[in-house]
Design a protein around this motif. Sequence first.
Motif, short mmCIF file in Angstrom:
data_model
loop_
_atom_site.label_atom_id
_atom_site.label_comp_id
_atom_site.label_asym_id
_atom_site.label_seq_id
_atom_site.Cartn_x
_atom_site.Cartn_y
_atom_site.Cartn_z
N LYS A 164 42.37 36.13 30.57
CA LYS A 164 42.50 37.15 29.61
C LYS A 164 41.36 38.58 30.78
O LYS A 164 40.12 37.98 30.81
N ASN A 165 42.00 39.75 30.87
CA ASN A 165 41.29 40.93 31.39
C ASN A 165 40.02 40.93 30.13
O ASN A 165 39.89 41.24 28.56
N PRO A 166 39.12 41.38 31.36
CA PRO A 166 38.42 41.55 32.45
C PRO A 166 38.07 40.39 33.24
O PRO A 166 37.78 40.85 35.06
N LEU A 167 38.13 38.74 33.07
CA LEU A 167 37.70 38.04 33.87
C LEU A 167 39.08 37.58 34.48
O LEU A 167 40.41 37.84 34.62
N PRO A 168 38.30 37.19 36.23
CA PRO A 168 39.07 36.85 36.99
C PRO A 168 40.51 35.81 36.71
O PRO A 168 40.36 35.28 36.32
N THR A 169 41.72 36.39 37.43
CA THR A 169 42.23 35.44 37.67
C THR A 169 42.85 34.24 39.19
O THR A 169 42.15 35.31 39.97
N ARG A 170 42.57 33.10 39.33
CA ARG A 170 42.13 33.08 40.47
C ARG A 170 43.16 31.68 40.56
O ARG A 170 43.64 30.92 39.92
#
Length: 192
Positions: A164-170
């Motif tokens: 979930k934003n603001p965490l990055p998607t990798r």
Amino acid sequence: MTESLPPRPAPPKPHPPAEERRHMIRRRALTLLIIVLLIGIPAGYLVISANQSRSSGKDKEEKYSATGLTAGWPSKLQRRLYQVPVPHPSGKVAHYETNNWKTSRLYVQFETTSAGLDAFLAGVGVDRGDLKRGAVTIGDRDQRVTGWRFTGPGPWWGLVHRQKNPLPTRDIVVNLADPAYPMVYVVSRTVP
């Protein structure tokens, strides 16, 4: 009445002895040394500071004018912001960062050991069981940006770790052609 006598003139003051030649040379040398120190040290500092500033600007220009992967480790700040825990030991490490108003991306590749792959996946919050065989999860656009081609000998394994934003998607792709030394490709993107 008696006339007073005019005051007696004071005896002439003796002239100071003439300065000896050695003393004059020593005084002038000391004066010259003080002038050199008062002017030379600040001037030297300015020259050194200007050279360091110029070098720093060239380093930054080189860093930000890169248009593809650059050999070397991403900074600790980049690894923390994009949550890409490159394990130790790792070799063939390269990275590239792009930023715009919409999305920021960090591209990282590295070769590690089997234990290093497990440590990396654990640091991301997944494990080997989450990898899917034959899944090349890094899209064509990102492959063009980095020059990565996932057509060599495999097997290729991949996964997308969404957060979930603001965490990055990798997006992660692993080449297990040599299981002892897997090659890992990561695209971590975040919305500012």
